[in-house]
Design a protein around this motif. Structure first.
Motif, PDB file in Angstrom:
ATOM      1  N   SER A  11      -1.677 -12.649  89.770  1.00 12.03           N
ATOM      2  CA  SER A  11       0.115 -12.919  89.767  1.00 12.03           C
ATOM      3  C   SER A  11       0.375 -13.671  90.881  1.00 12.03           C
ATOM      4  O   SER A  11      -0.147 -13.650  92.001  1.00 12.03           O
ATOM      5  CB  SER A  11       0.591 -11.383  89.911  1.00 12.03           C
ATOM      6  OG  SER A  11       0.239 -10.652  88.784  1.00 12.03           O
ATOM      7  N   GLY A  34       1.221 -14.390  79.332  1.00  9.49           N
ATOM      8  CA  GLY A  34       1.902 -13.223  79.759  1.00  9.49           C
ATOM      9  C   GLY A  34       3.173 -12.899  78.960  1.00  9.49           C
ATOM     10  O   GLY A  34       3.216 -11.533  79.108  1.00  9.49           O
ATOM     11  N   TYR A  37       2.297 -10.682  76.392  1.00  9.01           N
ATOM     12  CA  TYR A  37       2.057  -9.145  76.610  1.00  9.01           C
ATOM     13  C   TYR A  37       3.361  -8.417  77.116  1.00  9.01           C
ATOM     14  O   TYR A  37       3.726  -7.254  76.555  1.00  9.01           O
ATOM     15  CB  TYR A  37       1.149  -9.056  77.708  1.00  9.01           C
ATOM     16  CG  TYR A  37      -0.305  -9.520  77.321  1.00  9.01           C
ATOM     17  CD1 TYR A  37      -1.223  -8.580  76.397  1.00  9.01           C
ATOM     18  CD2 TYR A  37      -0.781 -10.939  77.496  1.00  9.01           C
ATOM     19  CE1 TYR A  37      -2.399  -9.373  76.060  1.00  9.01           C
ATOM     20  CE2 TYR A  37      -2.095 -11.278  76.956  1.00  9.01           C
ATOM     21  CZ  TYR A  37      -2.857 -10.238  76.352  1.00  9.01           C
ATOM     22  OH  TYR A  37      -4.062 -10.855  75.939  1.00  9.01           O
ATOM     23  N   ARG A  38       4.240  -9.087  77.680  1.00  7.58           N
ATOM     24  CA  ARG A  38       5.550  -8.665  78.093  1.00  7.58           C
ATOM     25  C   ARG A  38       6.361  -8.344  76.750  1.00  7.58           C
ATOM     26  O   ARG A  38       7.133  -7.276  76.721  1.00  7.58           O
ATOM     27  CB  ARG A  38       6.205  -9.646  78.960  1.00  7.58           C
ATOM     28  CG  ARG A  38       5.667  -9.895  80.483  1.00  7.58           C
ATOM     29  CD  ARG A  38       6.196 -10.774  81.193  1.00  7.58           C
ATOM     30  NE  ARG A  38       5.600 -11.019  82.554  1.00  7.58           N
ATOM     31  CZ  ARG A  38       6.040 -10.481  83.673  1.00  7.58           C
ATOM     32  NH1 ARG A  38       7.149  -9.789  83.760  1.00  7.58           N
ATOM     33  NH2 ARG A  38       5.341 -10.783  84.748  1.00  7.58           N
ATOM     34  N   ARG A  89      11.462 -10.173  82.173  1.00  8.46           N
ATOM     35  CA  ARG A  89      11.271 -10.297  83.725  1.00  8.46           C
ATOM     36  C   ARG A  89      11.955  -8.840  84.197  1.00  8.46           C
ATOM     37  O   ARG A  89      11.708  -8.563  85.368  1.00  8.46           O
ATOM     38  CB  ARG A  89      11.753 -11.385  84.048  1.00  8.46           C
ATOM     39  CG  ARG A  89      11.375 -12.789  83.541  1.00  8.46           C
ATOM     40  CD  ARG A  89      10.093 -13.078  84.365  1.00  8.46           C
ATOM     41  NE  ARG A  89       9.197 -13.938  83.333  1.00  8.46           N
ATOM     42  CZ  ARG A  89       8.256 -13.905  83.291  1.00  8.46           C
ATOM     43  NH1 ARG A  89       7.354 -13.549  84.461  1.00  8.46           N
ATOM     44  NH2 ARG A  89       7.212 -14.595  82.605  1.00  8.46           N
ATOM     45  N   VAL A  97       3.888  -3.351  81.818  1.00  6.26           N
ATOM     46  CA  VAL A  97       2.966  -4.338  81.242  1.00  6.26           C
ATOM     47  C   VAL A  97       1.816  -4.291  81.438  1.00  6.26           C
ATOM     48  O   VAL A  97       0.569  -4.363  80.447  1.00  6.26           O
ATOM     49  CB  VAL A  97       3.551  -5.634  81.276  1.00  6.26           C
ATOM     50  CG1 VAL A  97       3.469  -6.274  82.781  1.00  6.26           C
ATOM     51  CG2 VAL A  97       3.108  -6.798  80.574  1.00  6.26           C
ATOM     52  N   ALA A 101      -1.069  -4.264  78.508  1.00  4.16           N
ATOM     53  CA  ALA A 101      -2.200  -5.312  78.088  1.00  4.16           C
ATOM     54  C   ALA A 101      -3.437  -4.981  78.476  1.00  4.16           C
ATOM     55  O   ALA A 101      -4.404  -5.800  78.377  1.00  4.16           O
ATOM     56  CB  ALA A 101      -1.841  -6.499  79.467  1.00  4.16           C
ATOM     57  N   ARG A 107      -4.687  -6.746  72.876  1.00  4.89           N
ATOM     58  CA  ARG A 107      -5.258  -8.206  73.379  1.00  4.89           C
ATOM     59  C   ARG A 107      -5.779  -8.824  72.202  1.00  4.89           C
ATOM     60  O   ARG A 107      -5.586 -10.179  72.093  1.00  4.89           O
ATOM     61  CB  ARG A 107      -6.199  -7.849  74.333  1.00  4.89           C
ATOM     62  CG  ARG A 107      -6.088  -7.038  75.805  1.00  4.89           C
ATOM     63  CD  ARG A 107      -6.943  -7.245  76.745  1.00  4.89           C
ATOM     64  NE  ARG A 107      -6.899  -8.651  77.346  1.00  4.89           N
ATOM     65  CZ  ARG A 107      -6.052  -9.096  77.979  1.00  4.89           C
ATOM     66  NH1 ARG A 107      -5.271  -8.508  78.456  1.00  4.89           N
ATOM     67  NH2 ARG A 107      -6.062 -10.357  78.616  1.00  4.89           N
ATOM     68  N   ILE A 130      -7.767 -16.965  79.694  1.00  2.00           N
ATOM     69  CA  ILE A 130      -7.588 -18.151  78.732  1.00  2.00           C
ATOM     70  C   ILE A 130      -8.975 -18.778  78.747  1.00  2.00           C
ATOM     71  O   ILE A 130      -9.450 -19.041  77.752  1.00  2.00           O
ATOM     72  CB  ILE A 130      -6.465 -19.227  79.168  1.00  2.00           C
ATOM     73  CG1 ILE A 130      -5.195 -18.237  79.418  1.00  2.00           C
ATOM     74  CG2 ILE A 130      -6.376 -20.142  78.061  1.00  2.00           C
ATOM     75  CD1 ILE A 130      -4.517 -17.377  78.298  1.00  2.00           C
ATOM     76  N   ARG A 178      -0.856  -4.522  90.248  1.00  2.00           N
ATOM     77  CA  ARG A 178      -1.199  -5.337  89.123  1.00  2.00           C
ATOM     78  C   ARG A 178      -2.532  -5.826  89.343  1.00  2.00           C
ATOM     79  O   ARG A 178      -3.214  -5.940  88.288  1.00  2.00           O
ATOM     80  CB  ARG A 178      -0.089  -6.253  88.919  1.00  2.00           C
ATOM     81  CG  ARG A 178       1.258  -5.641  88.530  1.00  2.00           C
ATOM     82  CD  ARG A 178       1.793  -6.169  87.344  1.00  2.00           C
ATOM     83  NE  ARG A 178       1.769  -7.624  87.269  1.00  2.00           N
ATOM     84  CZ  ARG A 178       2.490  -8.314  87.406  1.00  2.00           C
ATOM     85  NH1 ARG A 178       3.813  -8.115  87.217  1.00  2.00           N
ATOM     86  NH2 ARG A 178       2.512  -9.486  87.370  1.00  2.00           N
ATOM     87  N   ASP A 182      -5.401  -5.574  86.743  1.00  2.86           N
ATOM     88  CA  ASP A 182      -5.903  -6.789  85.849  1.00  2.86           C
ATOM     89  C   ASP A 182      -7.279  -6.962  86.203  1.00  2.86           C
ATOM     90  O   ASP A 182      -8.051  -7.506  85.191  1.00  2.86           O
ATOM     91  CB  ASP A 182      -5.142  -7.916  86.463  1.00  2.86           C
ATOM     92  CG  ASP A 182      -3.655  -7.930  85.767  1.00  2.86           C
ATOM     93  OD1 ASP A 182      -3.342  -7.079  84.957  1.00  2.86           O
ATOM     94  OD2 ASP A 182      -2.768  -8.681  86.460  1.00  2.86           O
ATOM     95  N   ARG A 185      -9.707  -3.588  84.648  1.00  2.00           N
ATOM     96  CA  ARG A 185      -9.514  -3.166  83.442  1.00  2.00           C
ATOM     97  C   ARG A 185     -10.863  -3.291  82.573  1.00  2.00           C
ATOM     98  O   ARG A 185     -11.423  -4.490  82.698  1.00  2.00           O
ATOM     99  CB  ARG A 185      -8.573  -3.552  82.582  1.00  2.00           C
ATOM    100  CG  ARG A 185      -8.521  -4.916  82.274  1.00  2.00           C
ATOM    101  CD  ARG A 185      -7.285  -5.604  81.530  1.00  2.00           C
ATOM    102  NE  ARG A 185      -7.384  -6.734  81.314  1.00  2.00           N
ATOM    103  CZ  ARG A 185      -6.447  -7.964  81.571  1.00  2.00           C
ATOM    104  NH1 ARG A 185      -5.152  -7.522  81.988  1.00  2.00           N
ATOM    105  NH2 ARG A 185      -6.722  -8.859  81.083  1.00  2.00           N
TER     106      ARG A 185
END
Ligand code: DC
Length: 221
Positions: A11, A34, A37-38, A89, A97, A101, A107, A130, A178, A182, A185
């Motif tokens: 982030s 992103g 996912y949001r 946002r 999120v 996610a 996913r 990505i 976060r 991220d 996970r």
């Protein structure tokens, strides 16, 4: 089939500004992964679904009607006919999120939709997986990084500029949380993709980072 430039990183590492700049310079479509996912998180919250209830999140995601299109050089999506932008946002989405996610079925759904965007043309796609999952075969993979303090300051300035009433230390805490979710996970954690070029932007300005990416891909595009 178009080309795909993959830009991953934590982030507030500068992915969005860099990806938009590279896309504009090369005439590629900018994709904010992103946001999807949001979007999944937003539609669940809006329907009153508890975002900790994986089965309910999946059901509402699959029951919604999703459409993808390109507008002003960027990929955009609608959910049940609405195009959420600012809503994605907002604090409730931001806070839920990372958990959404982390759900493997979410996913899978998002990755398939991201891969299909190549049908619209060449893309610059920013995200966390990505280079590892969405376009692992792409020869153009980048991992942007910056010191956590620098990233927290960038995010804090962004939020204040957007009119949010935030405290710098809270932004730092939320970013750390976060990052932690991220990177640890089980499903597609944030890692440097094999073959990705790592760019540490702590001491670089935006133009320098954009140029570094363009230089690395421009012989081919
Ligand atoms: O980049 P962002 O802050 O809009 O991402 C929102 C959330 O989605 C964040 O928790 C990371 C996650 N994400 C992901 O898991 N994979 C991606 N390709 C993009 C975002």
């Amino acid at each position: 089939m178009g080309k795909a430039i993959a830009i991953d990183g934590p982030s507030a590492s500068g992915k969005s500004s860099v990806s938009k700049g590279v896309a504009a310079a090369l005439g590629f479509i900018y994709v904010d992964s992103g946001a999807l996912y949001r979007g999944v998180t937003w539609q669940a919250i809006r329907k009153g679904v508890d975002t900790k209830d994986a089965a309910a999140v999946l059901e509402s995601m699959l029951n919604a009607e999703w459409d993808f299109f390109v507008q002003e050089g960027a990929s955009v999506f609608s959910i049940d006919g609405e195009v959420p932008v600012q809503e994605l946002r907002e604090k409730d989405v931001r806070e839920a999120v990372a958990d959404v996610a982390a759900l493997p079925e979410v996913r899978k759904f998002v990755v398939e939709n991201l891969q299909a965007l190549e049908n619209f043309g060449s893309v610059v796609m920013e995200g966390r997986d990505i280079g590892t999952v969405v376009f692992p075969e792409s020869p153009y993979k980048f991992y942007l990084d910056a010191d956590p303090e620098e990233r927290a300051m960038r995010r804090y300035r962004e939020l204040v500029a957007a009119g949010e009433d935030e405290k710098a230390h809270e932004v730092m805490e939320s970013l750390k949380k976060r990052d932690q979710i991220d990177a640890t996970r089980k499903a597609d954690p944030l890692v440097v993709a094999p073959g990705a070029q790592v760019i540490d932007s702590t001491a670089m300005n935006l133009e320098e980072v954009i140029q570094a990416v363009i230089n690395a891909v421009k012989e081919d595009v």
